[in-house]
Design a protein around this motif. Structure first.
Motif, mmCIF file in Angstrom:
data_model
loop_
_atom_site.group_PDB
_atom_site.id
_atom_site.type_symbol
_atom_site.label_atom_id
_atom_site.label_comp_id
_atom_site.label_asym_id
_atom_site.label_seq_id
_atom_site.Cartn_x
_atom_site.Cartn_y
_atom_site.Cartn_z
ATOM 1 N N ALA A 145 0.833 -1.205 0.000
ATOM 2 C CA ALA A 145 0.000 0.000 0.000
ATOM 3 C C ALA A 145 0.866 1.254 0.000
ATOM 4 C CB ALA A 145 -0.907 0.005 1.218
ATOM 5 N N PRO A 146 0.618 2.185 -0.950
ATOM 6 C CA PRO A 146 1.372 3.441 -0.956
ATOM 7 C C PRO A 146 1.289 4.144 0.397
ATOM 8 C CG PRO A 146 0.067 3.227 -2.962
ATOM 9 C CD PRO A 146 -0.357 2.110 -2.046
ATOM 10 N N GLY A 147 2.426 4.614 0.865
ATOM 11 C CA GLY A 147 2.475 5.257 2.169
ATOM 12 C C GLY A 147 3.046 4.365 3.245
ATOM 13 N N SER A 148 3.215 3.067 2.952
ATOM 14 C CA SER A 148 3.805 2.155 3.929
ATOM 15 C C SER A 148 5.229 2.587 4.275
ATOM 16 C CB SER A 148 3.805 0.720 3.400
ATOM 17 O OG SER A 148 2.492 0.289 3.096
ATOM 18 N N THR A 149 5.935 3.087 3.255
ATOM 19 C CA THR A 149 7.240 3.699 3.487
ATOM 20 C C THR A 149 6.992 5.193 3.655
ATOM 21 O OG1 THR A 149 8.359 2.026 2.133
ATOM 22 C CG2 THR A 149 9.557 4.087 2.562
ATOM 23 N N ALA A 150 7.192 5.706 4.851
ATOM 24 C CA ALA A 150 6.796 7.082 5.172
ATOM 25 C C ALA A 150 7.417 8.111 4.250
ATOM 26 C CB ALA A 150 7.160 7.393 6.623
ATOM 27 N N THR A 151 8.618 7.829 3.757
ATOM 28 C CA THR A 151 9.333 8.792 2.912
ATOM 29 C C THR A 151 9.267 8.426 1.431
ATOM 30 O OG1 THR A 151 11.348 7.562 3.475
ATOM 31 C CG2 THR A 151 10.911 9.591 4.703
ATOM 32 N N GLY A 152 8.355 7.518 1.063
ATOM 33 C CA GLY A 152 8.259 7.073 -0.320
ATOM 34 C C GLY A 152 7.355 7.950 -1.160
ATOM 35 N N PHE A 153 7.675 8.059 -2.445
ATOM 36 C CA PHE A 153 6.812 8.741 -3.411
ATOM 37 C C PHE A 153 7.119 8.195 -4.800
ATOM 38 C CE2 PHE A 153 10.580 11.325 -2.703
ATOM 39 C CZ PHE A 153 10.982 11.736 -3.971
ATOM 40 N N TYR A 154 6.358 8.663 -5.792
ATOM 41 C CA TYR A 154 6.378 8.041 -7.114
ATOM 42 C C TYR A 154 6.620 9.095 -8.189
ATOM 43 C CZ TYR A 154 4.451 4.597 -4.077
ATOM 44 O OH TYR A 154 4.291 3.752 -3.013
ATOM 45 N N VAL A 155 7.637 8.846 -8.995
ATOM 46 C CA VAL A 155 8.024 9.787 -10.048
ATOM 47 C C VAL A 155 7.733 9.162 -11.412
ATOM 48 C CG1 VAL A 155 9.860 11.204 -11.022
ATOM 49 C CG2 VAL A 155 9.870 10.665 -8.568
ATOM 50 N N TRP A 156 6.935 9.869 -12.200
ATOM 51 C CA TRP A 156 6.687 9.473 -13.584
ATOM 52 C C TRP A 156 7.510 10.380 -14.493
ATOM 53 C CZ3 TRP A 156 3.441 5.671 -15.584
ATOM 54 C CH2 TRP A 156 2.574 5.034 -14.672
ATOM 55 N N GLY A 157 8.337 9.775 -15.331
ATOM 56 C CA GLY A 157 9.045 10.538 -16.346
ATOM 57 C C GLY A 157 8.261 10.525 -17.638
ATOM 58 N N VAL A 158 8.154 11.672 -18.285
ATOM 59 C CA VAL A 158 7.391 11.803 -19.535
ATOM 60 C C VAL A 158 8.315 12.324 -20.624
ATOM 61 C CG1 VAL A 158 5.335 12.757 -20.632
ATOM 62 C CG2 VAL A 158 5.375 12.427 -18.145
ATOM 63 N N ASN A 159 8.337 11.634 -21.745
ATOM 64 C CA ASN A 159 9.053 12.115 -22.921
ATOM 65 C C ASN A 159 8.027 12.695 -23.890
ATOM 66 O OD1 ASN A 159 10.682 12.645 -25.094
ATOM 67 N ND2 ASN A 159 11.118 10.507 -25.578
ATOM 68 N N ARG A 160 8.054 14.016 -24.047
ATOM 69 C CA ARG A 160 7.100 14.706 -24.918
ATOM 70 C C ARG A 160 7.700 15.021 -26.295
ATOM 71 N NH1 ARG A 160 6.457 19.835 -21.767
ATOM 72 N NH2 ARG A 160 8.631 19.314 -21.249
ATOM 73 N N GLY A 161 8.908 14.495 -26.511
ATOM 74 C CA GLY A 161 9.534 14.703 -27.816
ATOM 75 C C GLY A 161 10.989 15.094 -27.741
ATOM 76 N N ALA A 162 11.414 15.602 -26.576
ATOM 77 C CA ALA A 162 12.804 16.035 -26.426
ATOM 78 C C ALA A 162 13.471 15.324 -25.251
ATOM 79 C CB ALA A 162 12.867 17.550 -26.231
ATOM 80 N N GLY A 163 12.990 14.138 -24.927
ATOM 81 C CA GLY A 163 13.495 13.419 -23.770
ATOM 82 C C GLY A 163 14.948 13.006 -23.905
ATOM 83 N N ALA A 214 -6.099 19.914 -6.320
ATOM 84 C CA ALA A 214 -6.644 18.984 -5.327
ATOM 85 C C ALA A 214 -7.527 17.946 -6.022
ATOM 86 C CB ALA A 214 -7.450 19.740 -4.278
ATOM 87 N N GLY A 215 -7.413 16.715 -5.604
ATOM 88 C CA GLY A 215 -8.201 15.637 -6.192
ATOM 89 C C GLY A 215 -7.527 14.947 -7.358
ATOM 90 N N SER A 216 -6.345 15.420 -7.754
ATOM 91 C CA SER A 216 -5.651 14.826 -8.898
ATOM 92 C C SER A 216 -5.044 13.473 -8.563
ATOM 93 C CB SER A 216 -4.546 15.765 -9.398
ATOM 94 O OG SER A 216 -5.073 16.972 -9.870
ATOM 95 N N VAL A 217 -4.764 13.244 -7.281
ATOM 96 C CA VAL A 217 -4.105 12.002 -6.853
ATOM 97 C C VAL A 217 -5.056 11.214 -5.964
ATOM 98 C CG1 VAL A 217 -2.092 10.995 -5.720
ATOM 99 C CG2 VAL A 217 -1.877 13.192 -6.912
ATOM 100 N N THR A 218 -5.193 9.921 -6.252
ATOM 101 C CA THR A 218 -6.026 9.046 -5.436
ATOM 102 C C THR A 218 -5.251 7.769 -5.120
ATOM 103 O OG1 THR A 218 -7.063 8.021 -7.375
ATOM 104 C CG2 THR A 218 -8.181 9.919 -6.405
ATOM 105 N N VAL A 219 -5.601 7.163 -3.993
ATOM 106 C CA VAL A 219 -5.004 5.889 -3.588
ATOM 107 C C VAL A 219 -6.127 4.935 -3.228
ATOM 108 C CG1 VAL A 219 -3.601 4.707 -1.863
ATOM 109 C CG2 VAL A 219 -2.848 6.910 -2.774
ATOM 110 N N SER A 220 -6.036 3.722 -3.746
ATOM 111 C CA SER A 220 -7.008 2.681 -3.427
ATOM 112 C C SER A 220 -6.261 1.365 -3.292
ATOM 113 C CB SER A 220 -8.082 2.585 -4.513
ATOM 114 O OG SER A 220 -8.991 1.528 -4.242
ATOM 115 N N GLY A 221 -6.180 0.852 -2.073
ATOM 116 C CA GLY A 221 -5.429 -0.376 -1.860
ATOM 117 C C GLY A 221 -3.962 -0.174 -2.218
ATOM 118 N N ASN A 222 -3.476 -0.990 -3.143
ATOM 119 C CA ASN A 222 -2.084 -0.910 -3.577
ATOM 120 C C ASN A 222 -1.907 -0.091 -4.846
ATOM 121 O OD1 ASN A 222 -1.720 -2.650 -1.456
ATOM 122 N ND2 ASN A 222 -0.705 -4.253 -2.633
ATOM 123 N N VAL A 223 -2.919 0.680 -5.207
ATOM 124 C CA VAL A 223 -2.905 1.429 -6.465
ATOM 125 C C VAL A 223 -2.894 2.929 -6.191
ATOM 126 C CG1 VAL A 223 -4.138 1.896 -8.622
ATOM 127 C CG2 VAL A 223 -4.124 -0.420 -7.664
#
Length: 214
Positions: free
Chosen positions: A71-89, A125-134
């Motif tokens: 479950a997200p948040g189990s590691t207190a200092t954890g977070f998730y980074v998405w890298g996006v290549n929009r054409g100049a990656g 606000a509301g852009s991020v949601t957590v449900s179970g392990n997702v």
């Protein structure tokens, strides 16, 4: 004949727009923590099992979804980074031997339901949601303007969780996929989806008629 044409058109609609794009996102092996990760292998919420990106051209919205081994948040200092290549990656992790992960913008999603886009600022606000392990992020395409690709369905993505207790590449637990990017799945427009469903229904009817006549 008209029934056959409609059904054929629907099948063509099913195949053509999606042919060059990932249909179901990606899956990632369980427990494949990077050897360079300084955190704990018990941080199951930093181990990616699956990731998907959906893009709706009608609303110009991306939906980023990650399934973790915990479950997200189990590691207190954890977070998730998405890298996006929009054409100049560029290969920002080439020093690690990771040359297939290319990006020119990052999106950060946090288990406390906040998020940011590098160079832009906080997500609404509301852009991020957590449900179970997702954990899921909903991002307006206006926040991800092209840097070269003409179609936003050509954007590519990679996900790497981080443990903020560490710095640099030692904070990264996993890359998903391991050394590559993947594309978004297009969300059909309502009219196209209706045509597709109608056409598939016609195919089923025709098959039943053929079976009953044989």
């Amino acid at each position: 004949m008209r029934l056959l044409v409609s059904a054929s058109a629907a099948l063509a609609l099913l195949g053509l727009p999606l042919a060059s794009h990932a249909l179901d996102g990606i899956t990632d092996s369980k427990g494949d923590f990077l050897a360079t990760f300084a955190g704990s292998s018990a941080s199951h919420d930093l181990d990616v099992l699956a990731a998907s990106v959906f893009y709706n051209p009608t609303t110009d919205v991306f939906t980023l979804t990650a399934t973790l081994d915990g479950a997200p948040g189990s590691t207190a200092t954890g977070f998730y980074v998405w890298g996006v290549n929009r054409g100049a990656g560029t290969a920002g992790f080439a020093s690690m031997g990771i040359t297939g992960v290319r990006f020119d913008r990052v999106i950060i999603l946090r288990p406390d339901l906040t998020g940011t886009i590098g160079g832009v600022g906080a997500l609404p606000a509301g852009s991020v949601t957590v449900s179970g392990n997702v954990i899921t992020g909903t991002i307006s395409g206006s926040l991800l303007p092209s840097t070269g690709f003409t179609n936003k369905l050509d954007y590519t993505f990679n996900l790497w969780p981080r443990d903020g207790a560490f710095s640099g590449t030692a904070a990264i637990s996993d890359f998903a996929p391991n050394n590559a990017n993947f594309t978004a799945t297009p969300v059909p427009e309502p009219a196209s989806a209706a045509l597709l469903l109608g056409g598939l229904g016609l195919v089923a009817v025709l098959r039943r008629r053929r079976q009953s006549n044989s």
